[in-house]
Enzyme design. Structure first.
Site, PDB file in Angstrom:
ATOM      1  N   VAL A  12     -30.954  10.896  11.457  1.00 56.82           N
ATOM      2  CA  VAL A  12     -31.662  12.155  11.230  1.00 56.82           C
ATOM      3  C   VAL A  12     -31.374  13.145  12.350  1.00 56.82           C
ATOM      4  CG1 VAL A  12     -33.910  13.223  10.884  1.00 56.82           C
ATOM      5  CG2 VAL A  12     -33.463  10.957   9.940  1.00 56.82           C
ATOM      6  N   TYR A 143     -44.823  -0.454  15.392  1.00 55.12           N
ATOM      7  CA  TYR A 143     -44.017   0.759  15.254  1.00 55.12           C
ATOM      8  C   TYR A 143     -44.898   1.939  14.854  1.00 55.12           C
ATOM      9  CZ  TYR A 143     -41.062   4.213  12.936  1.00 55.12           C
ATOM     10  OH  TYR A 143     -40.490   5.380  12.529  1.00 55.12           O
TER      11      TYR A 143
END
Length: 331
Positions: A12, A143
Site C-alpha cells: 500500500v 495486531y
C-alpha cells in the site's frame, strides 16, 4: 508538499507514494525492508533504508528552525495476525514503540500533518454490518490491539499538540497500480493466494468454513482496490485540520463470499482453481463489510474500482509480470 512515507517499499505504501508523486508532491520513503521490497519504491521518490523509530528525529529535522516535512504518511508496521498471537512482543515494539518515537519526532519538529494506516482489525468481531466508525473496538489479536493503541496515542497528540491527523481503517486491499502490487514472502490475503494456485505456485486454496450464515455458506469480505485506497490517503492529507484526529473506515461497501472470489479468479485467469473445504478458523467472523459513509460525506471519497473481476484482473496482471521477471532473472 514534501512528504515522508514510512513503509513506502510495501504494497500500500508504494502505491500511495506513486499516486502522491503523480499529484506533484515530493516524496521521501523510509523502510527497513523487513517485509518491503526496494524495487517497489517508485521512480522519483528518494529512498532511505532504515528503522523509522531510530531515524525519525533526524529525518523530520528535530532541533532545526523549520520542519523538514509538510506531512507524514505512516504505513510501516508488522501486520500478520497469526504472528502477532505467537510473538506479541514483536508487534508491541515494532508497531507501538516505533510509532511513539515517530509521534515524538513529529511533535518536536513541528510537522503539521499525519495520516496513519490503521485497520479494521481494531473492531474485532462486529455486532453489526456494515461496520461504522462508532462500532465498539474489541480487537481479537495483538495486531489489532497495537493499531488501536496507536489510534489512541494519535488522538491525544492531536488534542494536546495541534497535530492534524487522520487514521484510515481499511479492510481487504487488493489489485495493483502502475506496476505496484502485493509481493510478500508470507502471503495471507485471499486473492493473491487463489491466484498463486492459478500460477502453479500453490496446489490448492483452503476454504475455511462452508456453513456460515451466508448465501453460499462461505465467509463474506469487503475488497477495496489499492488505487482507491491511495486516493483516500491523499484526500485525508490535504483536508486535515490542526488539533483534530479523524477516523474513517474504507471499503467498497459490498461483500463477496470466498467462493465468489474463487469464481472471479477462474473467470479472469481462464484456469481452474483447486479448492478444498476446511473447518472454520477460530475468531473468523462470518461477514466483514465496511460502511464508508463518513469518508464519502467528509472526505468526498468514492471508490471507483468496485467490480470484483476488475480488482482480480489488476492483481493477476501484476502477479504474472512478477513471475515473468523472476523467471527471466533465473535463466
Amino acid at each position: 508538499m514534501r512528504l515522508l512515507v514510512t513503509g513506502g517499499a510495501g504494497y500500500v505504501g508504494s502505491v500511495c507514494s506513486t499516486v502522491l508523486l503523480e499529484r506533484g508532491h515530493e516524496v521521501v520513503v523510509v523502510d527497513d525492508l523487513s517485509t518491503g521490497n526496494a524495487d517497489a519504491v517508485p521512480s522519483g521518490a528518494e529512498f532511505i533504508e532504515g528503522d523509522i523509530g531510530v531515524l525519525a528525529a533526524e529525518l523530520l529535522g528535530v532541533g532545526d528552525d523549520t520542519p523538514g516535512f509538510d506531512g507524514v504518511l505512516h504505513f510501516g508496521a508488522q501486520s500478520l495476525v497469526g504472528e502477532s498471537v505467537e510473538h506479541p512482543e514483536k508487534y508491541w515494539h515494532g508497531n507501538v514503540v516505533t510509532t511513539l518515537a515517530l509521534l515524538e519526532a513529529i511533535r518536536l519538529s513541528g510537522t503539521p500533518r499525519l495520516v496513519f494506516s490503521s485497520t479494521a482489525a481494531t473492531y474485532g468481531e462486529p455486532d453489526e454490518v456494515p461496520i461504522t466508525e462508532d462500532a465498539p473496538t474489541r480487537p481479537t489479536n495483538p495486531y489489532g490491539a497495537t493499531k488501536l493503541a496507536i489510534d489512541h496515542a494519535i488522538s491525544s497528540y492531536a488534542a494536546a499538540h495541534g497535530l492534524a491527523a487522520t487514521s484510515l481503517r481499511y479492510f481487504n486491499v487488493a489489485g495493483a497500480y502502475r506496476g505496484a502490487g502485493e509481493n510478500r514472502v508470507v502471503e495471507t490475503h485471499l486473492i493473491p493466494l487463489v491466484l498463486q494456485v492459478a500460477l502453479g505456485q500453490r496446489e490448492q486454496i483452503s476454504v475455511f468454513g462452508t456453513d456460515w450464515p451466508t448465501k453460499d455458506g462461505t465467509a463474506v469480505r469487503d475488497y477495496i482496490h489499492v488505487e482507491d485506497l491511495a486516493d483516500a490517503h491523499v484526500l485525508a492529507l490535504t483536508s486535515s485540520e490542526p488539533g483534530t484526529h479523524r477516523i474513517f473506515n474504507l471499503g467498497s461497501g459490498e461483500g463477496f463470499t470466498v467462493r465468489e472470489v474463487i469464481s472471479s479468479c477462474e473467470r479472469v485467469t481462464g484456469l481452474p482453481i483447486s479448492a478444498i473445504d476446511a473447518p472454520r478458523r477460530a475468531g473468523d467472523p462470518a461477514v466483514l463489510i465496511a460502511s464508508s459513509r463518513r469518508a464519502v460525506d467528509e472526505l468526498g471519497w468514492r471508490p471507483r474500482h468496485t467490480d470484483l473481476d476488475e480488482i482480480v484482473s489488476d492483481a493477476w496482471e501484476y502477479m504474472r509480470a512478477l513471475g515473468d521477471r523472476a523467471h527471466a532473472a533465473h535463466r
